[in-house]
Design a protein around this motif. Structure first.
Motif, PDB file in Angstrom:
ATOM      1  N   SER A  79     -48.703 -29.462  14.642  1.00 20.09           N
ATOM      2  CA  SER A  79     -48.492 -28.209  15.656  1.00 20.09           C
ATOM      3  C   SER A  79     -47.316 -28.551  16.503  1.00 20.09           C
ATOM      4  O   SER A  79     -47.066 -29.392  17.559  1.00 20.09           O
ATOM      5  CB  SER A  79     -49.598 -27.870  16.626  1.00 20.09           C
ATOM      6  OG  SER A  79     -49.284 -26.943  17.225  1.00 20.09           O
ATOM      7  N   THR A  80     -46.211 -27.618  16.152  1.00 22.80           N
ATOM      8  CA  THR A  80     -44.834 -27.863  16.828  1.00 22.80           C
ATOM      9  C   THR A  80     -44.636 -26.755  18.019  1.00 22.80           C
ATOM     10  O   THR A  80     -44.532 -25.560  17.485  1.00 22.80           O
ATOM     11  CB  THR A  80     -43.638 -27.814  15.824  1.00 22.80           C
ATOM     12  OG1 THR A  80     -44.107 -29.265  15.008  1.00 22.80           O
ATOM     13  CG2 THR A  80     -42.290 -28.194  16.472  1.00 22.80           C
ATOM     14  N   GLU A  81     -44.464 -26.987  19.302  1.00 27.42           N
ATOM     15  CA  GLU A  81     -43.995 -26.013  20.080  1.00 27.42           C
ATOM     16  C   GLU A  81     -42.650 -25.523  19.682  1.00 27.42           C
ATOM     17  O   GLU A  81     -41.713 -26.130  19.403  1.00 27.42           O
ATOM     18  CB  GLU A  81     -44.069 -26.661  21.423  1.00 27.42           C
ATOM     19  CG  GLU A  81     -43.717 -25.885  22.631  1.00 27.42           C
ATOM     20  CD  GLU A  81     -43.625 -26.449  24.134  1.00 27.42           C
ATOM     21  OE1 GLU A  81     -43.411 -25.635  24.936  1.00 27.42           O
ATOM     22  OE2 GLU A  81     -43.566 -27.512  23.974  1.00 27.42           O
ATOM     23  N   ARG A  82     -42.536 -23.967  19.812  1.00 24.22           N
ATOM     24  CA  ARG A  82     -41.240 -23.405  19.530  1.00 24.22           C
ATOM     25  C   ARG A  82     -40.955 -22.489  20.577  1.00 24.22           C
ATOM     26  O   ARG A  82     -41.699 -21.732  21.128  1.00 24.22           O
ATOM     27  CB  ARG A  82     -41.074 -22.583  18.258  1.00 24.22           C
ATOM     28  CG  ARG A  82     -41.537 -23.831  17.084  1.00 24.22           C
ATOM     29  CD  ARG A  82     -41.200 -22.924  15.553  1.00 24.22           C
ATOM     30  NE  ARG A  82     -39.860 -22.849  15.509  1.00 24.22           N
ATOM     31  CZ  ARG A  82     -39.127 -21.966  14.926  1.00 24.22           C
ATOM     32  NH1 ARG A  82     -39.725 -20.950  14.036  1.00 24.22           N
ATOM     33  NH2 ARG A  82     -37.692 -21.849  14.599  1.00 24.22           N
ATOM     34  N   TRP A  83     -39.587 -22.341  20.957  1.00 24.98           N
ATOM     35  CA  TRP A  83     -39.226 -21.281  21.931  1.00 24.98           C
ATOM     36  C   TRP A  83     -37.794 -20.649  21.416  1.00 24.98           C
ATOM     37  O   TRP A  83     -37.212 -21.438  20.901  1.00 24.98           O
ATOM     38  CB  TRP A  83     -39.335 -21.763  23.387  1.00 24.98           C
ATOM     39  CG  TRP A  83     -38.420 -22.929  23.795  1.00 24.98           C
ATOM     40  CD1 TRP A  83     -37.036 -22.731  24.209  1.00 24.98           C
ATOM     41  CD2 TRP A  83     -38.807 -24.394  23.665  1.00 24.98           C
ATOM     42  NE1 TRP A  83     -36.645 -23.986  24.205  1.00 24.98           N
ATOM     43  CE2 TRP A  83     -37.437 -24.728  24.050  1.00 24.98           C
ATOM     44  CE3 TRP A  83     -39.870 -24.964  23.294  1.00 24.98           C
ATOM     45  CZ2 TRP A  83     -37.247 -26.246  24.038  1.00 24.98           C
ATOM     46  CZ3 TRP A  83     -39.579 -26.279  23.006  1.00 24.98           C
ATOM     47  CH2 TRP A  83     -38.276 -27.028  23.543  1.00 24.98           C
TER      48      TRP A  83
END
Length: 190
Positions: free
Chosen positions: A33-37
């Protein structure tokens, strides 16, 4: 203490299946699970850190997950969070595991074709051999996962209803401990 968690990510390993001594299906995989913004200055999406989880599920969910999921697919997993330290060959780390109650494809990123699975009291879906669990008919529609063969054990046997829905415990503590010990031996620090 048991915490419920929902994680959105991608399957980062092969989806593997096995059975307990009682014949209950177990399926496991690693979830990334990779945080993206969105960087408002550049207008580009930026990837943050990746969290890795070991996901394990049992019985009907295990059989259906084994028939439906494959490495690289985007999924949403809900279940109980379990954090355990491990040590092996002078190395140590922490295994973060989700004992899944529910798993589904992330439909924000694509489509899937759902068909009801066997609960042990029903006939299997069209195109699946009842005796072996093997997919025998490619015309049955997209399955989005790996084929189930007689060698896959976890998905080729007859099973009962999921005990969670009846309020009974999940697999015996000894079986779960043995499974978790085997998982710890395979744990890879990231």
């Amino acid at each position: 203490m048991s915490e419920t968690i929902t994680v959105v990510g991608n399957i980062g390993s092969d989806v593997t299946g096995s059975t307990t001594a009682k014949g209950d299906a177990i399926t496991s995989f690693r979830l990334a699970s990779t945080e993206r913004w969105l960087d408002r200055q550049t207008g580009a999406w930026v990837d943050g850190a990746t969290n890795w989880y070991s996901v394990v599920c049992f019985r009907n969910l295990a059989r259906n997950a084994g028939c439906s999921l494959a490495k690289g697919q985007p999924v949403v997993v809900t279940g109980r969070l379990k954090v355990r330290p491990w040590e092996r060959d002078g190395k140590s780390g922490t295994n973060v595991q989700i004992e899944a109650d529910s798993i589904g494809h992330n439909l924000r990123l694509g489509t899937t074709n759902f068909r009801g699975g066997a609960t042990g009291n029903e006939r299997p879906p069209a195109g699946v051999d009842a005796a072996t669990g093997e997919i025998v008919d490619d015309a049955a529609g997209p399955r989005g996962g790996t084929e189930v063969g007689a060698d896959d054990g976890a998905f080729a046997h007859e099973g009962g209803t999921d005990r969670r829905s009846t309020g009974e415990d999940t697999p015996g503590r000894a079986e779960l401990d043995a499974f978790e010990e085997a998982e710890d031996k395979q744990a890879v620090p990231f």
